[in-house]
Design a protein around this motif. Structure first.
Motif, PDB file in Angstrom:
ATOM      1  N   PHE A 107       0.858  -1.186   0.000  1.00 43.01           N
ATOM      2  CA  PHE A 107       0.000   0.000   0.000  1.00 43.01           C
ATOM      3  C   PHE A 107       0.896   1.239   0.000  1.00 43.01           C
ATOM      4  O   PHE A 107       1.693   1.418   0.917  1.00 43.01           O
ATOM      5  CB  PHE A 107      -0.891   0.038   1.247  1.00 43.01           C
ATOM      6  N   THR A 108       0.753   2.070  -1.002  1.00 37.77           N
ATOM      7  CA  THR A 108       1.597   3.269  -1.046  1.00 37.77           C
ATOM      8  C   THR A 108       1.086   4.342  -0.078  1.00 37.77           C
ATOM      9  O   THR A 108       1.852   5.154   0.397  1.00 37.77           O
ATOM     10  CB  THR A 108       1.674   3.848  -2.472  1.00 37.77           C
ATOM     11  N   GLY A 158      14.459  -5.828   3.986  1.00 33.37           N
ATOM     12  CA  GLY A 158      13.587  -5.523   5.134  1.00 33.37           C
ATOM     13  C   GLY A 158      14.363  -5.311   6.426  1.00 33.37           C
ATOM     14  O   GLY A 158      15.399  -5.935   6.658  1.00 33.37           O
ATOM     15  N   LYS A 159      13.844  -4.413   7.250  1.00 35.81           N
ATOM     16  CA  LYS A 159      14.455  -4.161   8.575  1.00 35.81           C
ATOM     17  C   LYS A 159      13.334  -4.153   9.594  1.00 35.81           C
ATOM     18  O   LYS A 159      12.310  -3.494   9.372  1.00 35.81           O
ATOM     19  CB  LYS A 159      15.124  -2.791   8.598  1.00 35.81           C
ATOM     20  N   MET A 160      13.512  -4.880  10.703  1.00 39.20           N
ATOM     21  CA  MET A 160      12.504  -4.835  11.754  1.00 39.20           C
ATOM     22  C   MET A 160      12.732  -3.552  12.548  1.00 39.20           C
ATOM     23  O   MET A 160      13.710  -3.434  13.285  1.00 39.20           O
ATOM     24  CB  MET A 160      12.628  -6.050  12.689  1.00 39.20           C
ATOM     25  N   TRP A 176       7.162   0.749   0.331  1.00 42.50           N
ATOM     26  CA  TRP A 176       8.114  -0.338   0.052  1.00 42.50           C
ATOM     27  C   TRP A 176       8.795  -0.819   1.327  1.00 42.50           C
ATOM     28  O   TRP A 176       8.945  -2.022   1.557  1.00 42.50           O
ATOM     29  CB  TRP A 176       9.121   0.133  -0.995  1.00 42.50           C
ATOM     30  N   SER A 177       9.200   0.122   2.218  1.00 47.53           N
ATOM     31  CA  SER A 177       9.916  -0.282   3.442  1.00 47.53           C
ATOM     32  C   SER A 177       9.008  -1.129   4.324  1.00 47.53           C
ATOM     33  O   SER A 177       9.430  -2.131   4.910  1.00 47.53           O
ATOM     34  CB  SER A 177      10.384   0.950   4.221  1.00 47.53           C
ATOM     35  N   SER A 178       7.750  -0.726   4.393  1.00 45.14           N
ATOM     36  CA  SER A 178       6.796  -1.464   5.210  1.00 45.14           C
ATOM     37  C   SER A 178       6.540  -2.853   4.617  1.00 45.14           C
ATOM     38  O   SER A 178       6.432  -3.852   5.341  1.00 45.14           O
ATOM     39  CB  SER A 178       5.508  -0.643   5.266  1.00 45.14           C
ATOM     40  N   TYR A 179       6.457  -2.904   3.287  1.00 47.03           N
ATOM     41  CA  TYR A 179       6.245  -4.193   2.615  1.00 47.03           C
ATOM     42  C   TYR A 179       7.429  -5.129   2.914  1.00 47.03           C
ATOM     43  O   TYR A 179       7.241  -6.293   3.283  1.00 47.03           O
ATOM     44  CB  TYR A 179       6.086  -3.987   1.103  1.00 47.03           C
ATOM     45  N   CYS A 180       8.654  -4.606   2.766  1.00 54.05           N
ATOM     46  CA  CYS A 180       9.844  -5.443   2.991  1.00 54.05           C
ATOM     47  C   CYS A 180       9.900  -5.913   4.448  1.00 54.05           C
ATOM     48  O   CYS A 180      10.233  -7.074   4.725  1.00 54.05           O
ATOM     49  CB  CYS A 180      11.120  -4.674   2.632  1.00 54.05           C
TER      50      CYS A 180
END
Ligand code: NAP
Length: 297
Positions: A107-108, A158-160, A176-180
């Protein structure tokens, strides 16, 4: 016995077995439903539109060997709907052989769900965790049951963000960061699930489907649709994208890969962050809190 997938062993007869598949109305999930149907398994196909669920059921019924197909409508962004779905399943089915957590999206635009979570996290991680938790007893009670979760190579960057999982402070690079992060969470969830279910006959896996020509990101306006359309030449078909899910759900040989991340029906390479079992345990504890599932595990 039915014909196996190209390059894999013969698919077993799954008559009498029960398979639940989310995200079944489009893309990878739809082709996974088509791929599992010839085994004769009882399929529970979950979507969020009754019409699309009904269309899928008609398609599946036309496949030779297809067993009973049961449709369920549920908005997996809403925890109360996931509870209601699990209650209906538990009332109607006394076993669950395969749970496939596949529904997911990018979701953008940031929107918070009714439960107070950023949408990508709610759909791509919390829903996997909550549905699996609610159906845990059925899975444990069914011999050699399986949980399959659709992750992605997008777990790699991705980073937690432990102190900002909902992206309230961090930049989100158009979702994108949230998706990863959510796809990294899918891998950590799978690893911890396999660990927690040691001593039972349940196996847990996650998969990367490849870059697949689906409805993915087409919910994100003209740019989302444009990017998916122009990258068509490097995308694989949804049937190919569904292959590893179908194999994991139906093949006896797949059971040897408990806890692993698979791509093209083989173990895939994980990013270092996806192998961190301390993070997997930490995510589990937070997920229990976010879904009120502490009593289950
Ligand atoms: N496509 C790729 O290249 C790619 C690569 C790696 C991983 N993946 C992963 O593959 C999985 C499937 O994606 P896809 O590519 O097949 O995308 P898709 O074609 O957009 O399909 C997504 C499915 O999820 C369902 N869904 C979306 N939001 C939902 C909600 N709130 N409640 C219930 N169901 C919902 C959709 O239902 P509707 O029919 O109602 O929209 C649809 O059936 C996702 O987890 C995605 O992250 C995809």
């Amino acid at each position: 016995m039915v014909k196996g997938l190209k390059g894999t062993s013969t698919i077993s007869d799954m008559n009498g077995k029960v398979v639940l598949l989310t995200g079944s109305t489009r893309g990878i999930g739809r082709m996974a439903a088509h791929g599992i149907a010839p085994t004769g398994a009882t399929m529970i196909v979950v979507g969020r539109s009754q019409e699309r669920v009904d269309n899928l059921i008609s398609e599946m019924k036309a496949i030779e060997g297809c067993g009973p197909v049961h449709g369920e409508v549920c908005d997996l962004l809403v925890q109360a709907e996931i509870h209601a779905l699990a209650d209906r399943i538990k009332k109607q089915f006394d076993r669950l052989d395969v749970l496939i957590n596949n529904a997911g999206a990018i979701f953008t635009k940031k929107i918070t769900t009714v439960d107070g979570f950023e949408r990508t996290w709610a759909l791509n991680h919390n829903a996997y965790f909550l549905l699996t938790s609610l159906l845990k007893d059925q899975l444990v009670a069914t011999p050699e049951s399986r949980v399959i979760s659709t992750a992605s190579e997008a777990h790699r960057p991705g980073k937690m963000g432990w102190h900002d999982l909902q992206f309230e402070k961090r930049g989100n690079r158009n979702g994108w960061s949230s998706y990863c992060q959510s796809k990294l969470a899918n891998v950590l969830f799978t690893k911890e699930l396999a660990k927690r279910l040691e001593g039972t006959s349940v196996t847990a896996n996650c998969i990367h489907p490849g870059f697949v020509n689906t409805g993915f990101s087409r919910n994100n306006g003209i740019i989302g649709r444009f990017l998916m359309t122009v990258s068509w030449p490097v995308q694989r078909s949804p049937t190919k994208g569904a292959e590893t899910i179908v194999w994991l759900a139906t093949s006896d040989a797949a059971r040897q890969h408990n806890g692993e991340y698979l791509f093209n029906c083989k173990p895939g390479k994980l990013a270092k962050a996806a192998k961190n079992m301390d993070d997997a345990t930490r995510l589990w504890a937070l997920s229990e809190e976010m879904t009120n599932m502490s009593d289950i595990w």
